[in-house]
Write an enzyme that holds these catalytic residues in place. Structure first.
Site: not given
Ligand code: BDP
Length: 720
Positions: A385, A311, A413
């Site tokens: 996720d 990401e 989340e």
């Molecule tokens: C997702 C979240 C994000 C996190 C990412 C992570 O939306 O904010 O940075 O995972 O785990 O669940 O790195």
């Protein structure tokens, strides 16, 4: 205002303040309420067994253990307990580590071989002609854990006659991951701002740091990553390390080690180098020097957690290197000091057209056995996720030569933020009990991560924290149960979530069965309820994008395909679901063949995972005889009904609870109910465009149009 009016107004304010602080204090005390015992028989038993406290050793940890016993027993039994020397007269609780107890008491304990470094023994013995209870361990922190366990026994109304408890944590690293930024915002945090007040540190030690450490120690958590995985290199500058050191000093006597996230490009950003290439000698040296600097301040510093090439975070791939190169370079830097590198496997790429669910496995599995001894790979519980339900991540069954640690998300989340009551240990247990078949039947995820399946030098489990500076720590009073439950499962990943709920309720509220029974029912039902009203039958990631608040199955316009909910549900005229079977992306092949077969075949795939693995027609017949469309709609309705049942049950508990916490939860459940209906209506109206079918009997008609739901926008949803 007249004087009388003023006085009246003041007293109203005062009354309000008293009520408010009463409730706030209850919430704040978490599961350490130490309510006075109401059962006269038990009180008698406890009082006749405990007349004093004798402690051996004088470390900070032993002092904390002793003070906790004095506080806990004092409050529970309504009597003052002094710390005194052992005498002929008294029946005592004796605490101290093996070394400090001396040979006479050691002999009573017998063998210490049954516990590990952090384990404890609680044993009733006869000493100086009196019954005594000894709480001991190989280390002082083991004693502290024993003390909390002993106090828990009393808090949950268990007898303390003839004790012989031998217990050790099954996992080494039991750690919270705080996604806290240096400006005190918390990524995916729904309980206020970060606890860490960087601006006032190191000079000002907030009492909350101590209370936080105490709460964690009480459930056996022994590590904390202070900073967000989306890391800021500044935390590694000496200006911030001084502050980190102050926190480490607070946490140390509670057995808690501090860890930080390492931004891979830190050598450039704060080190003035031109590159962060892990094969560059200067870069490797920079990290070695940085490690030296940190360990000089914090000799027991735990190590680094790293999110790399995920990401948008920088990583070794920016330099044509791979995860092994990156992790091993950092591992070398901390190895001389006993540090570990927790390297995350949460990766998926915008340039990879492969099913996102397959990418972490594809990238990491080939590295099995290639990481240095002090590297542990941190894997999320599922391959996408932190969804309300995901099948277990295939990596758990596929890297026998690599230490793998679990990453659970305690913060909600994707499960209603801190507004929805969802008891997560149910979810955690489901994952831990999943069978990977790595070494044939009975190779559960729990056995993989605790090292009992294949012995491992390092074992670990992480929970993405739901803690913030809200008065009650977690936003929702019941979200405290998720912090508690994570800690208990980290200690023993085989614990039943029912037992955890029971313990938590008794410690947090009371031992009144009229309260325990119904409220436990609420908790145990809550996880399935959220699955039903958000993502039933294997649906996933259809939350509105970015903030993930509320439904957004229609979202399809984001630049990266796998950021769009439409990518995940694939609803069309023919049906719905992501075909990950042989006829689709073949993600099922990442599991052991026994598991693969089950998931791959429509007949055997558990219906709870149906649309995760298969694209099926709207007329597909479910096991209960319903068509998929009807079954889906009925599941959404069931979720709503379950929340309503939770509300009804809660409303009956009023007389067994303090009015503040009763009302808090009542209001939150009302919001949850409204939002459950919002989820049901928005999703069903959207999917109905494709199914073209009427809602079945038993499903309430939506009161708004699809256009209305699509028009809802939440630019300031928290945690984003
Ligand atoms: C997702 C979240 C994000 C996190 C990412 C992570 O939306 O904010 O940075 O995972 O785990 O669940 O790195």
């Amino acid at each position: 205002m007249t004087q009388i009016e003023k006085t009246f107004f003041k007293s109203i304010l005062l009354l309000f303040a008293v009520c408010w602080s009463g409730s706030a204090q209850k919430d704040y005390k978490l599961w350490l309420q130490y309510n006075i015992i109401t059962d006269p028989d038990l009180a008698r038993e406890y009082l006749s067994n405990i007349q004093g406290i004798v402690s051996f050793g004088n470390s900070e940890t032993i002092k904390i253990a002793c003070a906790e016993l004095q506080l806990g027993l004092g409050e529970i039994l309504g009597k003052k307990f002094e710390n005194k020397p052992i005498t002929e007269e008294g029946r005592n609780i004796i605490i101290g580590s093996k070394e400090s107890l001396g040979p006479e008491i050691q002999k009573e304990i017998g063998s210490f071989d049954l516990i590990n470094k952090e384990g404890f023994i609680i044993k009733s013995v006869s000493l100086k002609n009196k019954k005594q209870i000894i709480i001991t361990g190989k280390s002082d922190v083991g004693v502290l854990y024993g003390v909390y366990s002993f106090l828990r026994l009393i808090q949950i109304n268990k007898s303390i006659e003839n004790l012989n408890i031998i217990d050790s944590p099954k996992i080494n690293i039991r750690i919270l991951n705080h996604w806290d930024n240096l400006d005190r915002t918390v990524e995916r945090g729904y309980a206020g701002f970060s606890l860490w007040n960087w601006q006032k540190l190191p000079g000002f030690i907030d009492q909350r740091y101590i209370d936080y450490a105490r709460a964690n120690a009480s459930i056996g958590i022994n590590g904390t990553v202070l900073t967000n995985v989306n890391a800021n290199a500044l935390i590694l500058t000496s200006q911030y390390l001084e502050k980190v050191e102050a926190l480490a000093n607070v946490f140390r006597p509670y057995g808690i080690k501090v860890y930080l996230t390492a931004r891979f490009s830190a050598p450039i950003e704060i080190g003035g180098l031109k590159t962060a290439d892990p094969k560059d000698v200067q870069v490797a040296n920079w990290w070695k020097e940085k490690a030296k600097e940190i360990y000089k301040r914090i000799p027991d510093f735990g190590g680094f957690l790293v999110k790399a090439n995920s990401e948008g975070q920088p990583g070794p791939q920016n330099y044509g290197r791979d995860h092994v190169d990156g992790a091993n370079m950092l591992a070398d830097a901390v190895a001389p000091f006993g540090g570990v590198i927790m390297w995350r496997a949460f990766v998926y790429s915008e340039h990879d057209v492969n099913d996102r669910a397959k990418q972490a496995y594809a990238e990491f599995q080939p590295y099995d056995g290639k990481f240095k001894d002090n590297v542990i790979v941190q894997v999320k519980n599922g391959a996408i996720d932190f969804q309300p339900r995901e099948p277990f991540h295939p990596l758990f069954g596929a890297m026998p030569k690599t230490p793998i640690m679990m990453e659970f998300q305690i913060t909600q989340e994707y499960l209603g933020f801190s507004t929805h009551l969802v008891f997560l240990p149910k979810l955690f247990q489901e994952v831990l009990e999943s069978d990977t078949y790595q070494k044939g039947k009975g190779s559960t995820v729990a056995q993989v991560i605790d090292g009992s399946l294949s012995p491992r030098k390092l074992t670990g489990i992480a929970g993405v924290s739901n803690i913030g500076n809200d008065l009650n720590w977690t936003g929702h009073p019941f979200a405290q149960a998720n912090w508690y439950g994570f800690g208990r499962l980290a200690w023993d990943p085989y614990l039943d979530s029912d037992v955890i709920a029971d313990e938590w309720l008794r410690c947090t509220f009371s031992n009144n069965e009229n309260l325990i029974k119904p409220v436990k029912e609420i908790m145990m039902k809550s996880r399935e309820a959220v699955v039903n009203y958000m993502t039933p039958l294997g649906l996933h990631h259809i939350m509105d994008t970015g903030h993930h608040y509320g439904p957004g199955p229609w979202v399809s316009n984001l630049s990266r395909p796998e950021w769009n909910p439409t990518y995940y549900h694939k609803a069309d005229k023919n049906g719905i679901g992501f075909d990950r079977s042989k006829t689709g992306t073949n993600a099922t092949s990442q599991y052991a063949s026994e598991v693969e077969k089950v998931f791959d075949n429509l007949e055997t795939c558990p219906e709870q995972d149906l649309l995760w693995f298969h694209h099926v027609s709207w007329d597909y017949k479910l096991k209960n005889g319903q068509t998929l469309w009807n079954g889906l709609a009925l599941k959404y309705q069931e979720g709503v009904n379950q929340v309503q049942e939770m509300q009804n049950t809660w409303n009956k508990t009023e007389k067994y609870l303090d009015s503040e916490r009763f009302k808090e939860v009542q209001m939150l459940l009302e919001i949850q109910y409204k939002e459950a209906k919002w989820w049901r209506d928005a999703c069903l109206l959207y999917f109905q465009q494709y199914s073209g079918k009427e809602l079945p009997v038993g499903v309430e008609k939506p009161t708004q149009t699809l256009e209305y739901f699509k028009s809802l926008k939440f630019p300031f949803a928290p945690g984003n």
